[in-house]
Write an enzyme that holds these catalytic residues in place. Structure first.
Site, PDB file in Angstrom:
ATOM      1  N   GLN A 142      24.935 -20.933  -8.310  1.00  0.00           N
ATOM      2  CA  GLN A 142      24.161 -20.676  -9.383  1.00  0.00           C
ATOM      3  C   GLN A 142      23.808 -19.276  -9.580  1.00  0.00           C
ATOM      4  O   GLN A 142      23.757 -18.699 -10.719  1.00  0.00           O
ATOM      5  CB  GLN A 142      22.986 -21.633  -9.634  1.00  0.00           C
ATOM      6  CG  GLN A 142      23.637 -23.201  -9.480  1.00  0.00           C
ATOM      7  CD  GLN A 142      24.321 -23.467 -10.897  1.00  0.00           C
ATOM      8  OE1 GLN A 142      24.142 -23.024 -11.850  1.00  0.00           O
ATOM      9  NE2 GLN A 142      25.256 -24.323 -10.704  1.00  0.00           N
ATOM     10  N   ASP A 200      25.214 -12.708 -13.559  1.00  0.00           N
ATOM     11  CA  ASP A 200      26.464 -12.200 -14.271  1.00  0.00           C
ATOM     12  C   ASP A 200      25.645 -11.971 -15.604  1.00  0.00           C
ATOM     13  O   ASP A 200      25.545 -12.863 -16.491  1.00  0.00           O
ATOM     14  CB  ASP A 200      27.335 -13.194 -14.266  1.00  0.00           C
ATOM     15  CG  ASP A 200      28.728 -12.624 -15.382  1.00  0.00           C
ATOM     16  OD1 ASP A 200      28.529 -11.550 -16.122  1.00  0.00           O
ATOM     17  OD2 ASP A 200      29.781 -13.252 -15.416  1.00  0.00           O
ATOM     18  N   ARG A 223      27.552 -12.586 -18.787  1.00  0.00           N
ATOM     19  CA  ARG A 223      27.664 -14.154 -19.338  1.00  0.00           C
ATOM     20  C   ARG A 223      26.136 -14.634 -19.773  1.00  0.00           C
ATOM     21  O   ARG A 223      26.043 -15.126 -20.643  1.00  0.00           O
ATOM     22  CB  ARG A 223      28.010 -14.764 -18.277  1.00  0.00           C
ATOM     23  CG  ARG A 223      27.668 -16.421 -18.022  1.00  0.00           C
ATOM     24  CD  ARG A 223      27.793 -16.880 -16.582  1.00  0.00           C
ATOM     25  NE  ARG A 223      27.833 -18.309 -16.612  1.00  0.00           N
ATOM     26  CZ  ARG A 223      26.345 -18.846 -16.333  1.00  0.00           C
ATOM     27  NH1 ARG A 223      25.293 -18.120 -16.343  1.00  0.00           N
ATOM     28  NH2 ARG A 223      26.412 -20.059 -16.318  1.00  0.00           N
ATOM     29  N   GLY A 273      27.164 -30.078 -18.423  1.00  0.00           N
ATOM     30  CA  GLY A 273      27.276 -29.350 -17.125  1.00  0.00           C
ATOM     31  C   GLY A 273      26.163 -28.453 -16.972  1.00  0.00           C
ATOM     32  O   GLY A 273      26.397 -27.187 -16.994  1.00  0.00           O
ATOM     33  N   GLU A 285      24.070 -33.118 -15.915  1.00  0.00           N
ATOM     34  CA  GLU A 285      24.614 -32.363 -14.531  1.00  0.00           C
ATOM     35  C   GLU A 285      24.879 -33.486 -13.544  1.00  0.00           C
ATOM     36  O   GLU A 285      24.114 -34.148 -13.028  1.00  0.00           O
ATOM     37  CB  GLU A 285      23.669 -31.234 -14.145  1.00  0.00           C
ATOM     38  CG  GLU A 285      23.993 -30.589 -12.663  1.00  0.00           C
ATOM     39  CD  GLU A 285      25.239 -29.758 -12.671  1.00  0.00           C
ATOM     40  OE1 GLU A 285      26.091 -30.119 -11.829  1.00  0.00           O
ATOM     41  OE2 GLU A 285      25.496 -29.387 -13.780  1.00  0.00           O
ATOM     42  N   GLU A 293      31.407 -38.189 -18.562  1.00  0.00           N
ATOM     43  CA  GLU A 293      32.137 -39.282 -19.045  1.00  0.00           C
ATOM     44  C   GLU A 293      31.424 -40.780 -18.854  1.00  0.00           C
ATOM     45  O   GLU A 293      32.011 -41.576 -19.476  1.00  0.00           O
ATOM     46  CB  GLU A 293      33.500 -39.156 -18.114  1.00  0.00           C
ATOM     47  CG  GLU A 293      34.375 -37.824 -18.496  1.00  0.00           C
ATOM     48  CD  GLU A 293      34.046 -36.812 -17.757  1.00  0.00           C
ATOM     49  OE1 GLU A 293      34.829 -35.575 -17.865  1.00  0.00           O
ATOM     50  OE2 GLU A 293      32.804 -36.673 -17.270  1.00  0.00           O
ATOM     51  N   GLU A 316      28.711 -23.977 -20.398  1.00  0.00           N
ATOM     52  CA  GLU A 316      29.474 -23.196 -19.921  1.00  0.00           C
ATOM     53  C   GLU A 316      30.593 -23.677 -19.329  1.00  0.00           C
ATOM     54  O   GLU A 316      30.574 -23.790 -17.933  1.00  0.00           O
ATOM     55  CB  GLU A 316      28.705 -22.007 -19.161  1.00  0.00           C
ATOM     56  CG  GLU A 316      29.067 -20.731 -18.952  1.00  0.00           C
ATOM     57  CD  GLU A 316      30.203 -20.836 -17.595  1.00  0.00           C
ATOM     58  OE1 GLU A 316      31.131 -21.509 -17.605  1.00  0.00           O
ATOM     59  OE2 GLU A 316      29.506 -20.232 -16.704  1.00  0.00           O
ATOM     60  N   GLU A 339      39.459 -25.362 -13.507  1.00  0.00           N
ATOM     61  CA  GLU A 339      38.505 -26.376 -13.314  1.00  0.00           C
ATOM     62  C   GLU A 339      38.473 -27.563 -14.289  1.00  0.00           C
ATOM     63  O   GLU A 339      37.780 -28.427 -14.173  1.00  0.00           O
ATOM     64  CB  GLU A 339      37.233 -25.921 -13.235  1.00  0.00           C
ATOM     65  CG  GLU A 339      36.904 -24.814 -12.040  1.00  0.00           C
ATOM     66  CD  GLU A 339      35.608 -24.273 -11.935  1.00  0.00           C
ATOM     67  OE1 GLU A 339      34.938 -24.390 -12.835  1.00  0.00           O
ATOM     68  OE2 GLU A 339      35.451 -23.645 -10.843  1.00  0.00           O
ATOM     69  N   SER A 366      35.838 -32.065 -20.350  1.00  0.00           N
ATOM     70  CA  SER A 366      34.737 -32.810 -20.139  1.00  0.00           C
ATOM     71  C   SER A 366      33.795 -32.442 -21.562  1.00  0.00           C
ATOM     72  O   SER A 366      32.984 -32.989 -22.303  1.00  0.00           O
ATOM     73  CB  SER A 366      33.586 -32.609 -19.015  1.00  0.00           C
ATOM     74  OG  SER A 366      34.558 -33.053 -17.843  1.00  0.00           O
ATOM     75  N   HIS A 426      32.018 -12.153 -13.761  1.00  0.00           N
ATOM     76  CA  HIS A 426      32.193 -12.924 -12.523  1.00  0.00           C
ATOM     77  C   HIS A 426      33.630 -13.642 -12.719  1.00  0.00           C
ATOM     78  O   HIS A 426      34.049 -14.011 -11.783  1.00  0.00           O
ATOM     79  CB  HIS A 426      31.347 -14.054 -12.191  1.00  0.00           C
ATOM     80  CG  HIS A 426      31.184 -15.177 -12.902  1.00  0.00           C
ATOM     81  ND1 HIS A 426      30.677 -15.438 -14.266  1.00  0.00           N
ATOM     82  CD2 HIS A 426      31.715 -16.578 -12.498  1.00  0.00           C
ATOM     83  CE1 HIS A 426      30.867 -16.777 -14.575  1.00  0.00           C
ATOM     84  NE2 HIS A 426      31.503 -17.289 -13.672  1.00  0.00           N
TER      85      HIS A 426
END
Length: 556
Positions: free
Chosen positions: A174, A180, A183, A207, A229, A259, A273, A282, A287, A431
């Site tokens: 994290q 970053d 970002r 997320g 999360e 979900e 993100e 990924e 999602s 990143h």
């Protein structure tokens, strides 16, 4: 004896509550006397008219906070000692359906566990479907929180999911993303500069990770943020948010997959993100789209709302030789008396099956890039299972083309400011870096020559994609015009297993007749929707000279 049994039954039907508070709804605000207030009380299971099951939640003053038929109730845990009870109803005059609810807090975890056990027993006894919940905090929105096997579990293998959530459950990873600054800074600017979109709105952070985006949304004035999360990072997020109480009082962390979890209300804004390498690695975009369909209001906003995969052919002899040389080990004919050469060809192709992740000099590109648009507002989840992109470029120089270079950007289409987050070569490095698919058989092109091909991405259950790349160009030289012979090169790569080169861009000398040019300037540019259909151009300097390494190709 009968009195004792009656008391025992009563004991299991009535639970003391440390506090009861009205759950605010954007549709049905609480009475002025109850708004923002909380008081102790009791939760009581009882049989109503006709022996129908009822749940009564009474304040200490015996004032009814909620009295509802259990068949219409939804009860879910918000935390170890916190739960929320929701009930659907309708306004007969306006024919408008709405939800009303109360948040309840038990004195300890034992009382909470006992309450939910009795709740399930009553549901079962009266043949009412039991609403599943995940300990640790899921909220309802009218359907079950957990199914026997979620959609995520059906399409992703368990070992991959375990490693994925383990990775993002660690603070060091994290931290890597938080540091970053391109970002994180772009997300912060996109949210704060568009306060009008967030002020007084319900936000879902898909997320959420450390919860940083949820905190940004709260800074921008969000009424409430649900930070969803699935990894153990949810616990760290709770700790970080609790340490920022002014913002944290409007943030609820929910541990679970989008979900599976349920929310008490629809979201006005989704923020996330979800981008991986090449945008889609990924498979979190799926999602993000599922969260859109489940939680977002019809006219809600998504931050980000659009993604673009940019592609251009490149020439890089240094990179090609570096990859090819990795297989030289397998050319040994006497390795402790063993001939390794039978495996050289397999090893050679194996190294070229790895996409290269690094930051490269944009002057390696031999043609202006094209891009493929993914509109997060409109795309269906199933459309992300297979992405087929036709390729067509016009070479600006004569060179050996070693493969296809890719990068991405995303648009935050705010009402006040439109802001891009880009990973383009020549822009500040993120990143994500850039990604290159390297051909084991380069092709030759001349200035003005057409390069065609196909980039085909097929999702697999290890949360990534198999990449199939084909590039073609007509042969050039004496007799080529008459024959129209194509030179074609193809490769198959696994996006899950990249070669993380991640070196800084190599410095290439600028010729006297070549002036440095700014490349893609996407941030702070107001893009209209029709602009997404027009190709961007990049200034193309002359590439580095081609080295002669045909012997390596012949040995492969």
């Amino acid at each position: 004896m009968e009195d004792s049994v009656a008391m025992q039954k009563r004991k299991h039907r009535e639970f003391a509550l440390a506090s009861i508070s009205e759950l605010c709804s954007s549709l049905i605000p609480p009475p002025p006397s109850e708004a923002g207030s909380s008081s102790p009380g009791i939760a009581r299971f009882a049989s109503g008219d006709g022996s129908l099951p009822e749940l009564q939640i009474l304040r200490e003053s015996n004032q009814v906070a909620l009295n509802v038929d259990l068949r219409a109730a939804q009860i879910f845990r918000l935390g170890p000692v916190q739960s929320v009870c929701m009930v659907e109803g309708s306004d007969a005059g306006k024919q408008t359906s709405y939800s009303r609810g109360v948040a309840i807090q038990f004195r300890n975890e034992e009382d909470s566990e006992a309450f939910h056990c009795v709740y399930q027993q009553w549901k079962k006894e009266f043949n009412v479907q039991v609403d599943c919940f995940q300990p640790g905090g899921n909220l309802p929105n009218g359907t079950n929180a957990i199914t026997s096997k979620s959609k995520f579990d059906e399409k992703i293998e368990s070992s991959s999911a375990k490693m994925y959530f383990h990775y993002y459950g660690q603070l060091l990873h994290q931290q890597n993303m938080l540091q970053d600054y391109v970002r994180t800074g772009t997300y912060y600017a996109a949210v704060i500069e568009n306060r009008a979109d967030f002020m007084g709105r319900v936000v879902v952070d898909v997320g959420a990770g450390s919860g940083i985006l949820s905190l940004f949304a709260a800074q921008a004035g969000a009424k409430h943020v649900y930070a969803v999360e699935a990894s153990e990072m949810a616990e760290y997020a709770r700790k970080l948010i609790a340490g920022n109480p002014i913002l944290g009082q409007r943030i609820t962390v929910i541990k679970g997959k989008v979900e599976d979890v349920e929310l008490p209300e629809k979201a006005d804004i989704l923020i996330s993100e979800p981008m991986g390498t090449l945008l889609v690695n990924e498979r979190m975009l799926e999602s993000y789209v599922i969260a859109r369909d489940r939680f977002l209001t019809p006219h809600g906003k998504m931050f980000p709302s659009v993604g673009r995969i940019h592609m251009a052919p490149f020439s890089d002899e240094y990179l090609f030789v570096e990859i090819a040389n990795k297989a030289l080990f397998w050319q040994q004919q006497n390795y402790f008396g063993v001939d390794l050469t039978p495996l050289h060809g397999t090893a050679f192709q194996g190294y070229f099956s790895q996409p290269v992740v690094d930051a490269f000099d944009p002057r390696l590109l031999v043609a202006p890039p094209s891009f493929h648009v993914i509109d997060f507002n409109k795309i269906k989840e199933e459309e992300l299972y297979e992405i087929d992109i036709p390729l067509r470029f016009i070479s600006t120089v004569g060179a050996r083309v070693h493969g296809l270079a890719c990068w991405f950007d995303v648009l935050f289409n705010g009402s006040t400011v439109q802001r891009w987050l880009t990973t383009a070569p020549g822009s500040p490095t993120t990143h994500w870096y850039q990604l290159r698919c390297v051909l084991s058989q380069p092709i030759y092109v001349m200035a003005g020559q057409e390069i065609t091909g196909r980039l085909h991405l097929i999702a697999h259950n290890a949360q990534s994609y198999t990449i199939y790349l084909t590039l073609s160009a007509k042969m050039w030289g004496p007799g080529a015009e008459q024959g129209g012979i194509l030179q074609t090169s193809s490769c198959k790569l696994d996006l899950k297993e990249p070669y993380y080169r991640m070196s800084q861009p190599q410095v290439y000398p600028v010729s006297q007749d070549q002036q440095p040019q700014s490349l893609i300037q996407t941030q702070d540019v107001n893009i209209q929707s029709q602009d997404l259909d027009e190709a961007e151009l990049m200034q193309q300097p002359s590439p580095n000279s081609c080295a002669q390494i045909d012997s390596l190709m012949q040995n492969a």
